[in-house]
Enzyme design. Structure first.
Site, PDB file in Angstrom:
ATOM      1  N   CYS A  88       0.838  -1.207   0.000  1.00 46.44           N
ATOM      2  CA  CYS A  88       0.000   0.000   0.000  1.00 46.44           C
ATOM      3  C   CYS A  88       0.876   1.261   0.000  1.00 46.44           C
ATOM      4  O   CYS A  88       1.486   1.584  -1.005  1.00 46.44           O
ATOM      5  CB  CYS A  88      -0.974  -0.049   1.179  1.00 46.44           C
ATOM      6  SG  CYS A  88      -2.295   1.158   1.015  1.00 46.44           S
ATOM      7  N   HIS A 184      -3.782  -5.155   0.693  1.00 47.07           N
ATOM      8  CA  HIS A 184      -3.213  -5.557   1.988  1.00 47.07           C
ATOM      9  C   HIS A 184      -3.219  -7.083   2.130  1.00 47.07           C
ATOM     10  O   HIS A 184      -4.202  -7.659   2.595  1.00 47.07           O
ATOM     11  CB  HIS A 184      -4.016  -4.932   3.131  1.00 47.07           C
ATOM     12  CG  HIS A 184      -3.734  -3.480   3.309  1.00 47.07           C
ATOM     13  ND1 HIS A 184      -2.666  -3.007   4.051  1.00 47.07           N
ATOM     14  CD2 HIS A 184      -4.358  -2.385   2.818  1.00 47.07           C
ATOM     15  CE1 HIS A 184      -2.656  -1.687   4.022  1.00 47.07           C
ATOM     16  NE2 HIS A 184      -3.661  -1.273   3.276  1.00 47.07           N
ATOM     17  N   GLU A 186      -1.720  -8.757   4.290  1.00 49.08           N
ATOM     18  CA  GLU A 186      -1.567  -9.167   5.699  1.00 49.08           C
ATOM     19  C   GLU A 186      -2.885  -9.312   6.438  1.00 49.08           C
ATOM     20  O   GLU A 186      -2.931  -9.904   7.518  1.00 49.08           O
ATOM     21  CB  GLU A 186      -0.646  -8.166   6.433  1.00 49.08           C
ATOM     22  CG  GLU A 186      -1.225  -6.771   6.707  1.00 49.08           C
ATOM     23  CD  GLU A 186      -1.120  -5.787   5.526  1.00 49.08           C
ATOM     24  OE1 GLU A 186      -1.147  -6.253   4.368  1.00 49.08           O
ATOM     25  OE2 GLU A 186      -1.039  -4.572   5.780  1.00 49.08           O
ATOM     26  N   GLY A 240      -3.379 -12.175  38.054  1.00 50.92           N
ATOM     27  CA  GLY A 240      -3.696 -13.603  38.054  1.00 50.92           C
ATOM     28  C   GLY A 240      -4.247 -14.044  36.711  1.00 50.92           C
ATOM     29  O   GLY A 240      -4.462 -15.225  36.472  1.00 50.92           O
ATOM     30  N   ASP A 243      -2.428 -12.798  30.713  1.00 53.65           N
ATOM     31  CA  ASP A 243      -1.510 -11.813  30.129  1.00 53.65           C
ATOM     32  C   ASP A 243      -0.494 -11.302  31.156  1.00 53.65           C
ATOM     33  O   ASP A 243       0.715 -11.297  30.904  1.00 53.65           O
ATOM     34  CB  ASP A 243      -2.278 -10.606  29.561  1.00 53.65           C
ATOM     35  CG  ASP A 243      -3.326 -11.035  28.554  1.00 53.65           C
ATOM     36  OD1 ASP A 243      -3.222 -12.175  28.070  1.00 53.65           O
ATOM     37  OD2 ASP A 243      -4.240 -10.252  28.279  1.00 53.65           O
ATOM     38  N   SER A 244      -0.991 -10.867  32.321  1.00 49.83           N
ATOM     39  CA  SER A 244      -0.048 -10.309  33.286  1.00 49.83           C
ATOM     40  C   SER A 244       0.859 -11.403  33.857  1.00 49.83           C
ATOM     41  O   SER A 244       2.009 -11.146  34.189  1.00 49.83           O
ATOM     42  CB  SER A 244      -0.763  -9.528  34.396  1.00 49.83           C
ATOM     43  OG  SER A 244      -1.566 -10.364  35.177  1.00 49.83           O
ATOM     44  N   THR A 245       0.361 -12.638  33.916  1.00 52.70           N
ATOM     45  CA  THR A 245       1.212 -13.724  34.432  1.00 52.70           C
ATOM     46  C   THR A 245       2.336 -14.035  33.442  1.00 52.70           C
ATOM     47  O   THR A 245       3.496 -14.183  33.842  1.00 52.70           O
ATOM     48  CB  THR A 245       0.367 -14.994  34.685  1.00 52.70           C
ATOM     49  OG1 THR A 245      -0.691 -14.644  35.576  1.00 52.70           O
ATOM     50  CG2 THR A 245       1.194 -16.101  35.282  1.00 52.70           C
ATOM     51  N   ARG A 312     -17.004   1.282  38.962  1.00 53.76           N
ATOM     52  CA  ARG A 312     -15.807   1.167  38.119  1.00 53.76           C
ATOM     53  C   ARG A 312     -14.815   2.283  38.434  1.00 53.76           C
ATOM     54  O   ARG A 312     -13.616   2.058  38.559  1.00 53.76           O
ATOM     55  CB  ARG A 312     -16.187   1.244  36.636  1.00 53.76           C
ATOM     56  CG  ARG A 312     -16.733  -0.032  36.071  1.00 53.76           C
ATOM     57  CD  ARG A 312     -16.852   0.055  34.539  1.00 53.76           C
ATOM     58  NE  ARG A 312     -17.112  -1.248  33.962  1.00 53.76           N
ATOM     59  CZ  ARG A 312     -18.322  -1.802  33.831  1.00 53.76           C
ATOM     60  NH1 ARG A 312     -19.404  -1.151  34.237  1.00 53.76           N
ATOM     61  NH2 ARG A 312     -18.464  -3.004  33.297  1.00 53.76           N
ATOM     62  N   ASP A 481     -39.420 -28.041  56.039  1.00 53.84           N
ATOM     63  CA  ASP A 481     -40.828 -27.657  56.158  1.00 53.84           C
ATOM     64  C   ASP A 481     -40.994 -26.150  56.164  1.00 53.84           C
ATOM     65  O   ASP A 481     -42.115 -25.654  56.263  1.00 53.84           O
ATOM     66  CB  ASP A 481     -41.414 -28.227  57.463  1.00 53.84           C
ATOM     67  CG  ASP A 481     -41.583 -29.728  57.334  1.00 53.84           C
ATOM     68  OD1 ASP A 481     -41.729 -30.185  56.175  1.00 53.84           O
ATOM     69  OD2 ASP A 481     -41.528 -30.410  58.365  1.00 53.84           O
ATOM     70  N   GLU A 542     -21.267  -9.065  30.670  1.00 51.95           N
ATOM     71  CA  GLU A 542     -21.523  -8.794  32.088  1.00 51.95           C
ATOM     72  C   GLU A 542     -22.956  -8.291  32.256  1.00 51.95           C
ATOM     73  O   GLU A 542     -23.582  -7.824  31.299  1.00 51.95           O
ATOM     74  CB  GLU A 542     -20.544  -7.727  32.597  1.00 51.95           C
ATOM     75  CG  GLU A 542     -19.073  -8.105  32.477  1.00 51.95           C
ATOM     76  CD  GLU A 542     -18.629  -9.200  33.435  1.00 51.95           C
ATOM     77  OE1 GLU A 542     -19.375  -9.487  34.393  1.00 51.95           O
ATOM     78  OE2 GLU A 542     -17.541  -9.762  33.209  1.00 51.95           O
TER      79      GLU A 542
HETATM   80  P1  XMP Z   1     -19.306  -6.716  28.032  1.00 48.98           P
HETATM   81  O1  XMP Z   1     -20.054  -6.818  29.331  1.00 48.98           O
HETATM   82  O2  XMP Z   1     -18.895  -5.320  27.692  1.00 48.98           O
HETATM   83  O3  XMP Z   1     -17.948  -7.519  28.285  1.00 48.98           O
HETATM   84  O4  XMP Z   1     -19.997  -7.406  26.910  1.00 48.98           O
HETATM   85  C1  XMP Z   1     -16.981  -7.831  27.304  1.00 48.98           C
HETATM   86  C2  XMP Z   1     -15.724  -8.318  28.013  1.00 48.98           C
HETATM   87  O5  XMP Z   1     -15.158  -7.231  28.768  1.00 48.98           O
HETATM   88  C3  XMP Z   1     -15.094  -7.544  30.139  1.00 48.98           C
HETATM   89  N1  XMP Z   1     -15.410  -6.324  30.888  1.00 48.98           N
HETATM   90  C4  XMP Z   1     -14.497  -5.595  31.555  1.00 48.98           C
HETATM   91  N2  XMP Z   1     -13.171  -5.783  31.713  1.00 48.98           N
HETATM   92  N3  XMP Z   1     -13.078  -3.802  33.019  1.00 48.98           N
HETATM   93  C5  XMP Z   1     -12.468  -4.888  32.479  1.00 48.98           C
HETATM   94  O6  XMP Z   1     -11.248  -5.053  32.677  1.00 48.98           O
HETATM   95  C6  XMP Z   1     -14.396  -3.545  32.895  1.00 48.98           C
HETATM   96  O7  XMP Z   1     -14.923  -2.567  33.415  1.00 48.98           O
HETATM   97  C7  XMP Z   1     -15.146  -4.494  32.119  1.00 48.98           C
HETATM   98  N4  XMP Z   1     -16.457  -4.586  31.765  1.00 48.98           N
HETATM   99  C8  XMP Z   1     -16.593  -5.708  31.011  1.00 48.98           C
HETATM  100  C9  XMP Z   1     -16.091  -8.670  30.342  1.00 48.98           C
HETATM  101  O8  XMP Z   1     -15.780  -9.456  31.472  1.00 48.98           O
HETATM  102  C10 XMP Z   1     -15.979  -9.414  29.037  1.00 48.98           C
HETATM  103  O9  XMP Z   1     -14.849 -10.272  29.045  1.00 48.98           O
END
Ligand code: XMP
EC number: 6.3.5.2
Length: 544
Positions: A88, A184, A186, A240, A243-245, A312, A481, A542
Site C-alpha cells: 500500500c 493488503h 496481511e 492472576g 496476560d499479566s502472568t 468502576r 418444612d 456482564e
Molecule cells: P461486556 O459486558 O462489555 O464484556 O460485553 C466484554 C468483556 O469485557 C469484560 N469487561 C471488563 N473488563 N473492566 C475490564 O477489565 C471492565 O470494566 C469491564 N467490563 C466488562 C467482560 O468481562 C468481558 O470479558
C-alpha cells in the site's frame, strides 16, 4: 541468546513500520510461516543495522506520500541487495523514490477488489505470485484500504497484477527484486494474502523458516535486558490473568528480582484468588511478588454505591492510589540501597511493565518516537502521568493465542493459561446493588461451585467466559418444612471470538441440574438459580 545470535541463527525479514494499523499483522503472518522478523520504525537507517536482513517489507501508512510530514524510507533500502516488498503506502513510497506518480483518488478505495495476475516473462517478477492457486474466474480476491493510488508507472517497472479500476495494483522492477502491492495481503480479508506473503518470503527471499514461538522467549529476554541495562528495576501490576502472568514470568526470566510484581487485592476478587495467585507466582514461577490486601479501603469506598459506572471509577482510582503508594515504597527502598551500597546496589525503578497485547494497540505510531507509543488505552494508563515511568510491553506484538502458547512454553500451569478473562472491577460489577462483604461471600461461593462443575464436566475450554451474577431480588422457596425468602443468582456462559458479539452457551441439562442443586444446597442465602439465555447484542457479557 542475544539478539545477534538470533540473527545469526535465523534468516530475518525486516519490516519497516510507516504507522499502519495493520503493520503488526505482517509480523504475525511471518511468524505463522515460522520466519523470524523484526519490525522497526520506518526511519531506521540501513547503515545503522548491526545485522543483514534477508528481505525487507515496507508497511502501509495513514499518510499521503507527498504530505509535508509524511514519513520516508531510507533510500539505502533499495541498494541493500535484498528483495523489497512495499504494501500500500510501501508501494507508493517505492513509486515516489523511483520516479512514478502517486495521486489522491477521487474516492477512497476501501473493501474487496479482484486482481488479475499478469505474467511478464521476467523470472524474478513472476515469482511474486508464483504457486498461488487462483480462484475459478482466474482472479484473486484482496482487501484494499487506500486514498492515494499510483497513476504512472516508475521507469523500469512492470505491472504484475491489475484490477478493473487500477492498472497498477502490483508492480515489480524489471531487473531488481523490488515489488509493490496496492492491496493488503496481511489482513484476513485477503483470503490468499498469507500465500502472497509466503511467496515473497519463500520464493523471492528464499527463507525456509525454522523459527518458532520458542525462539520468541530468548529474543524478548535479550531485548528486555538491553532496555533495562544491568541494574534497572521494573514494577508491574499482576492480576492472576494469563496476560499479566506471562508478562511477569518473562520479566522474571530476564531480570530476576529486579522485577517487582504487585497484586492489589481489592476485596472483589474470586474466592481465595489472592492466596492462589501468590502461590502460583512465587512458589511455582519464582516471581518477586507483593500482595497488598487493600480490601477494607476498596469496600469502604464502595459502601452504598449501586451505580456500575461509579463502582468502576472508584475501583480504578483506588487501584491507582494503592499501586502508586506501594511503588513509592519500592522506589524509596531502591534509593536507600543506592545511597548505602553505591555501585553494588540495584538501580532505580524506571520502568512499568504492561501486559498489553497487539489487539489493545489501536494504532501504531511508532515512527514518531518511543514517547508517542505510550497511549491512553492502557488499563493503568493513569499511573504513567505522575510516576514518570517508562513503559515496557513484552507482549505488545502478540495475539491472545500466541500469549497462551508462550505461557505453555514458560511452564505456566495449563489451567491458568486457558483461564477465562476476569474484569478489572471484579465481582463489584456482578453484584447488582450494593457491594457488601456478605454479598461478596455469597457470590464467591456460588461462582466457585459453578466453575468447579464446568471444569468437572470438561466444558471449561469450550466456553469463552462463565460466571455467576448476584441479582437484587428475593424469591420464595422451601427448605425442609420452612418457607425461605432468599436471593437469586444468574448463571452466565458465553462463546465468542472477540467479545464484541457473543452467543450463550448450550449446556447439557444434567450439568445445569447439578450446578443448580449444589448452589441451592450449599450456598446459604440463595434459593433460586436462573440461566441467562441472552446473546450479545442485545445483551452484554456482564450484567453491569
Ligand atoms: P461486556 O459486558 O462489555 O464484556 O460485553 C466484554 C468483556 O469485557 C469484560 N469487561 C471488563 N473488563 N473492566 C475490564 O477489565 C471492565 O470494566 C469491564 N467490563 C466488562 C467482560 O468481562 C468481558 O470479558
Amino acid at each position: 541468546m542475544s539478539t545477534e545470535e538470533i540473527h545469526n541463527l535465523y534468516d530475518t525479514i525486516l519490516i519497516l513500520d510507516f504507522g499502519s494499523q495493520y503493520s503488526h499483522l505482517i509480523t504475525r503472518r511471518c511468524r505463522e510461516l515460522n520466519v523470524y522478523c523484526e519490525m522497526l520504525p520506518c526511519t531506521q537507517k540501513i547503515a545503522d543495522l548491526s545485522w543483514k536482513p534477508k528481505g525487507i517489507i515496507l508497511s502501509g501508512s495513514p499518510y499521503s506520500v507527498y504530505a509535508p510530514d509524511a514519513p520516508h524510507v531510507d533510500p539505502a533500502v533499495f541498494e541493500a541487495g535484498v528483495p523489497v516488498l512495499g504494501i500500500c503506502y510501501g508501494l507508493q513510497e517505492i513509486a515516489r523514490t523511483h520516479g512514478g506518480q502517486v495521486e489522491a483518488h477521487s474516492q477512497r478505495e476501501y473493501g474487496y477488489a479482484k486482481i488479475q495476475v499478469e505474467k511478464t516473462g521476467i523470472a524474478h517478477a513472476d515469482r511474486m505470485f508464483d504457486g498461488i492457486q487462483m480462484e475459478e474466474d482466474g482472479g484473486m480476491q484482496v482487501w484494499m484500504s487506500h486514498g492515494d493510488q499510483l497513476t504512472s508507472l516508475p521507469p523500469h517497472f512492470v505491472i504484475i497484477a491489475s484490477t478493473s479500476t487500477s492498472p497498477f495494483t502490483a508492480i515489480a522492477h524489471e531487473s531488481k527484486e523490488i515489488y509493490g502491492v496496492q492491496f493488503h495481503p496481511e489482513v484476513s480479508h485477503s483470503p490468499r494474502g498469507k500465500e502472497v506473503i509466503a511467496a515473497f518470503v519463500r520464493n523471492v527471499c528464499g527463507i525456509e523458516g525454522g523459527w518458532s514461538m520458542e525462539s520468541f522467549i530468548p529474543k524478548e529476554i535479550a531485548r528486555i535486558r538491553e532496555i533495562c541495562g544491568p541494574k534497572g528495576q521494573v514494577i508491574g501490576a499482576v492480576s492472576g490473568g494469563v496476560d499479566s502472568t506471562v508478562a511477569a514470568k518473562i520479566m522474571h526470566e530476564a531480570i530476576g528480582d529486579r522485577f517487582h510484581a504487585i497484586m492489589v487485592d481489592n476485596g472483589v476478587l474470586r474466592k481465595d484468588e489472592g492466596a492462589k495467585v501468590h502461590k502460583m507466582l512465587t512458589e511455582d514461577l519464582g516471581v518477586n511478588l507483593t500482595v497488598i490486601d487493600a480490601s477494607d479501603l476498596f469496600l469502604s469506598r464502595l459502601k452504598g454505591v449501586e451505580d456500575p459506572e461509579k463502582k468502576r471509577k472508584i475501583i480504578g482510582n483506588t487501584f491507582i492510589e494503592v499501586f502508586e503508594d506501594e511503588a513509592g515504597k519500592l522506589e524509596a527502598a531502591a534509593e536507600k540501597e543506592l545511597a548505602e551500597k553505591g555501585g553494588d546496589a540495584k538501580g532505580k525503578i524506571e520502568w512499568l511493565l504492561q501486559g498489553t497485547l497487539y489487539p489493545d494497540v489501536i494504532e501504531s505510531i511508532s515512527f514518531k518516537g518511543p514517547s508517542a507509543t505510550i497511549k491512553t488505552h492502557h488499563n493503568v494508563g493513569g499511573l504513567l502521568a505522575d510516576m514518570k515511568l517508562k513503559l515496557i510491553e513484552p507482549l505488545r506484538e502478540l495475539f491472545k493465542d500466541e500469549v497462551r502458547a508462550l505461557g505453555r512454553l514458560l511452564d505456566i500451569p495449563a489451567h491458568l493459561v486457558g483461564r477465562h478473562p476476569f474484569p478489572g472491577p471484579g465481582l463489584a460489577i456482578r453484584i447488582l446493588g450494593e457491594v457488601t462483604r456478605e454479598q461478596i461471600a455469597i457470590l464467591q461461593h456460588a461462582d466457585d461451585i459453578y466453575i468447579e462443575e464446568i471444569r468437572a464436566a470438561g466444558l471449561y475450554d469450550q466456553i469463552s467466559q462463565a460466571f455467576v451474577a448476584l441479582l437484587p431480588v428475593k424469591a420464595v422457596g422451601v427448605a425442609g418444612d420452612a418457607r425461605t425468602y432468599d436471593q437469586v443468582v444468574a448463571l452466565r456462559a458465553v462463546s465468542t471470538e472477540d467479545f464484541m458479539t457473543a452467543d450463550w452457551f448450550v449446556f447439557p441439562s444434567q450439568v445445569l441440574k447439578k450446578i443448580s442443586s449444589r448452589i441451592t444446597n450449599e450456598v446459604k442465602g440463595v434459593n433460586r438459580v436462573v440461566y441467562d439465555i441472552t446473546s450479545k447484542p442485545p445483551g452484554t457479557v456482564e450484567w453491569l
